[in-house]
Scaffold this motif. Structure first.
Motif, PDB file in Angstrom:
ATOM      1  N   ALA A  61       0.845  -1.065   0.035  1.00 38.48           N
ATOM      2  CA  ALA A  61      -0.047   0.032  -0.152  1.00 38.48           C
ATOM      3  C   ALA A  61       1.034   1.108   0.149  1.00 38.48           C
ATOM      4  CB  ALA A  61      -0.850  -0.150   1.213  1.00 38.48           C
ATOM      5  N   GLY A  62       0.327   2.358  -0.676  1.00 41.56           N
ATOM      6  CA  GLY A  62       1.238   3.403  -0.643  1.00 41.56           C
ATOM      7  C   GLY A  62       2.277   3.693  -1.681  1.00 41.56           C
ATOM      8  N   GLU A  63       2.995   4.400  -1.683  1.00 42.23           N
ATOM      9  CA  GLU A  63       4.329   4.467  -2.325  1.00 42.23           C
ATOM     10  C   GLU A  63       5.712   5.183  -1.646  1.00 42.23           C
ATOM     11  OE1 GLU A  63       2.350   7.375  -4.886  1.00 42.23           O
ATOM     12  OE2 GLU A  63       3.311   8.852  -4.111  1.00 42.23           O
ATOM     13  N   ILE A  64       6.840   4.521  -2.274  1.00 39.19           N
ATOM     14  CA  ILE A  64       8.095   4.997  -1.590  1.00 39.19           C
ATOM     15  C   ILE A  64       9.150   5.310  -2.907  1.00 39.19           C
ATOM     16  CG2 ILE A  64       8.737   2.606  -1.917  1.00 39.19           C
ATOM     17  CD1 ILE A  64      10.590   2.984   0.390  1.00 39.19           C
ATOM     18  N   TYR A  65       9.635   6.389  -2.441  1.00 35.89           N
ATOM     19  CA  TYR A  65      10.850   6.816  -3.694  1.00 35.89           C
ATOM     20  C   TYR A  65      12.127   6.299  -2.852  1.00 35.89           C
ATOM     21  CZ  TYR A  65       7.175  10.172  -5.299  1.00 35.89           C
ATOM     22  OH  TYR A  65       5.916  10.806  -5.947  1.00 35.89           O
ATOM     23  N   ILE A  66      12.885   5.819  -3.934  1.00 34.24           N
ATOM     24  CA  ILE A  66      14.213   5.292  -3.353  1.00 34.24           C
ATOM     25  C   ILE A  66      15.292   6.047  -4.331  1.00 34.24           C
ATOM     26  CG2 ILE A  66      15.928   3.312  -2.894  1.00 34.24           C
ATOM     27  CD1 ILE A  66      13.284   1.444  -2.332  1.00 34.24           C
ATOM     28  N   ARG A  67      16.236   6.666  -3.655  1.00 26.75           N
ATOM     29  CA  ARG A  67      17.234   7.199  -4.303  1.00 26.75           C
ATOM     30  C   ARG A  67      18.668   6.396  -3.923  1.00 26.75           C
ATOM     31  NH1 ARG A  67      18.803  11.829  -6.953  1.00 26.75           N
ATOM     32  NH2 ARG A  67      16.373  12.807  -6.586  1.00 26.75           N
ATOM     33  N   VAL A  68      19.209   6.183  -5.222  1.00 29.37           N
ATOM     34  CA  VAL A  68      20.709   5.738  -5.197  1.00 29.37           C
ATOM     35  C   VAL A  68      21.266   6.611  -5.953  1.00 29.37           C
ATOM     36  CG1 VAL A  68      22.157   3.511  -5.455  1.00 29.37           C
ATOM     37  CG2 VAL A  68      19.593   3.160  -4.639  1.00 29.37           C
ATOM     38  N   GLY A  69      22.351   7.109  -5.464  1.00 33.81           N
ATOM     39  CA  GLY A  69      23.271   8.122  -6.433  1.00 33.81           C
ATOM     40  C   GLY A  69      22.261   9.109  -6.482  1.00 33.81           C
ATOM     41  N   ASP A  70      22.143   9.418  -8.020  1.00 33.87           N
ATOM     42  CA  ASP A  70      21.514  10.504  -8.822  1.00 33.87           C
ATOM     43  C   ASP A  70      20.242  10.140  -8.933  1.00 33.87           C
ATOM     44  OD1 ASP A  70      23.685  12.415  -8.093  1.00 33.87           O
ATOM     45  OD2 ASP A  70      24.569  12.050 -10.115  1.00 33.87           O
ATOM     46  N   GLU A  71      19.885   8.782  -8.835  1.00 32.67           N
ATOM     47  CA  GLU A  71      18.660   8.235  -9.664  1.00 32.67           C
ATOM     48  C   GLU A  71      17.539   8.073  -8.531  1.00 32.67           C
ATOM     49  OE1 GLU A  71      16.825   4.326 -12.141  1.00 32.67           O
ATOM     50  OE2 GLU A  71      19.055   4.924 -12.195  1.00 32.67           O
ATOM     51  N   GLU A  72      16.281   8.622  -8.735  1.00 30.53           N
ATOM     52  CA  GLU A  72      15.323   8.246  -7.794  1.00 30.53           C
ATOM     53  C   GLU A  72      14.393   7.734  -8.568  1.00 30.53           C
ATOM     54  OE1 GLU A  72      13.541  10.620  -4.271  1.00 30.53           O
ATOM     55  OE2 GLU A  72      12.624  11.352  -6.150  1.00 30.53           O
ATOM     56  N   ARG A  73      13.860   6.483  -7.825  1.00 33.34           N
ATOM     57  CA  ARG A  73      12.659   5.697  -8.831  1.00 33.34           C
ATOM     58  C   ARG A  73      11.337   5.671  -7.549  1.00 33.34           C
ATOM     59  NH1 ARG A  73      13.683   0.435 -11.171  1.00 33.34           N
ATOM     60  NH2 ARG A  73      11.789   0.543 -11.826  1.00 33.34           N
ATOM     61  N   LEU A  74      10.482   5.728  -8.204  1.00 32.77           N
ATOM     62  CA  LEU A  74       8.983   5.638  -7.295  1.00 32.77           C
ATOM     63  C   LEU A  74       8.470   4.204  -7.672  1.00 32.77           C
ATOM     64  CD1 LEU A  74       6.383   6.934  -6.095  1.00 32.77           C
ATOM     65  CD2 LEU A  74       5.628   7.130  -8.379  1.00 32.77           C
ATOM     66  N   TYR A  75       8.006   3.652  -6.392  1.00 35.81           N
ATOM     67  CA  TYR A  75       7.344   2.272  -6.378  1.00 35.81           C
ATOM     68  C   TYR A  75       6.053   2.430  -5.882  1.00 35.81           C
ATOM     69  CZ  TYR A  75      12.147   0.837  -7.265  1.00 35.81           C
ATOM     70  OH  TYR A  75      13.435   0.572  -7.905  1.00 35.81           O
ATOM     71  N   LYS A  76       5.132   1.784  -6.338  1.00 40.54           N
ATOM     72  CA  LYS A  76       3.771   1.926  -5.911  1.00 40.54           C
ATOM     73  C   LYS A  76       3.276   0.537  -5.589  1.00 40.54           C
ATOM     74  CE  LYS A  76       2.532   5.893  -8.710  1.00 40.54           C
ATOM     75  NZ  LYS A  76       1.412   6.509  -9.505  1.00 40.54           N
ATOM     76  N   THR A  77       1.977   0.439  -5.206  1.00 40.76           N
ATOM     77  CA  THR A  77       1.271  -0.734  -4.920  1.00 40.76           C
ATOM     78  C   THR A  77       1.531  -1.597  -5.895  1.00 40.76           C
ATOM     79  OG1 THR A  77      -0.310   0.468  -3.328  1.00 40.76           O
ATOM     80  CG2 THR A  77      -0.924  -1.904  -4.331  1.00 40.76           C
ATOM     81  N   GLY A  78       1.969  -3.033  -5.592  1.00 41.44           N
ATOM     82  CA  GLY A  78       2.238  -4.028  -6.674  1.00 41.44           C
ATOM     83  C   GLY A  78       3.952  -4.134  -7.361  1.00 41.44           C
ATOM     84  N   ASP A  79       4.369  -2.980  -7.094  1.00 42.92           N
ATOM     85  CA  ASP A  79       5.798  -2.979  -7.363  1.00 42.92           C
ATOM     86  C   ASP A  79       6.649  -3.586  -6.360  1.00 42.92           C
ATOM     87  OD1 ASP A  79       5.102  -1.534  -9.743  1.00 42.92           O
ATOM     88  OD2 ASP A  79       5.434   0.501  -8.811  1.00 42.92           O
ATOM     89  N   VAL A  80       7.741  -4.262  -6.869  1.00 43.54           N
ATOM     90  CA  VAL A  80       8.863  -4.795  -6.147  1.00 43.54           C
ATOM     91  C   VAL A  80      10.244  -4.040  -6.379  1.00 43.54           C
ATOM     92  CG1 VAL A  80      10.205  -6.873  -6.099  1.00 43.54           C
ATOM     93  CG2 VAL A  80       7.928  -6.968  -6.674  1.00 43.54           C
ATOM     94  N   PHE A  81      10.789  -3.659  -5.368  1.00 48.27           N
ATOM     95  CA  PHE A  81      12.105  -2.869  -5.452  1.00 48.27           C
ATOM     96  C   PHE A  81      13.160  -3.897  -4.682  1.00 48.27           C
ATOM     97  CE2 PHE A  81      10.992  -1.105  -1.121  1.00 48.27           C
ATOM     98  CZ  PHE A  81      11.779  -1.440  -0.404  1.00 48.27           C
ATOM     99  N   HIS A  82      14.533  -3.841  -5.086  1.00 49.55           N
ATOM    100  CA  HIS A  82      15.450  -4.734  -4.807  1.00 49.55           C
ATOM    101  C   HIS A  82      16.838  -3.981  -4.214  1.00 49.55           C
ATOM    102  CE1 HIS A  82      19.202  -7.260  -5.758  1.00 49.55           C
ATOM    103  NE2 HIS A  82      18.600  -7.809  -4.900  1.00 49.55           N
TER     104      HIS A  82
END
Length: 87
Positions: free
Chosen positions: A43-64
């Motif tokens: 549920a909800g959303e998370i932005y993850i920044r590694v170095g200069d790149e930020e990605r948005l992950y929403k419900t159903g997405d997977v991050f590693h």
């Protein structure tokens, strides 16, 4: 991806610890974890920044995130809940 399929897939990859994590809207400063993590957004959303790149992950997405990967996290207006596998 569904919760059961996610945990089954991660178990095959050697993930043995599963935790549900919840954060309210806001951000965390730069940090790293001593474990590898794969997480399914429930549920909800998370932005993850590694170095200069930020990605948005929403419900159903997977991050590693590999172990010891320095990153920052920012949580959406409704916060975020995710199921994380750790190894």
């Amino acid at each position: 991806m569904q919760r059961e399929a996610f945990t089954e897939a991660l178990a095959k990859e050697g993930f043995t610890e599963f935790v549900t994590v919840q954060y309210e809207a806001g951000a965390r400063e730069e940090h790293a974890h001593p474990f590898e993590a794969k997480a399914l957004i429930l549920a909800g959303e998370i932005y993850i920044r590694v170095g200069d790149e930020e990605r948005l992950y929403k419900t159903g997405d997977v991050f590693h995130l590999p172990a010891n990967m320095t990153h920052t996290e920012r949580y959406g207006p409704q916060g975020v809940t995710f199921l994380a596998g750790r190894k």
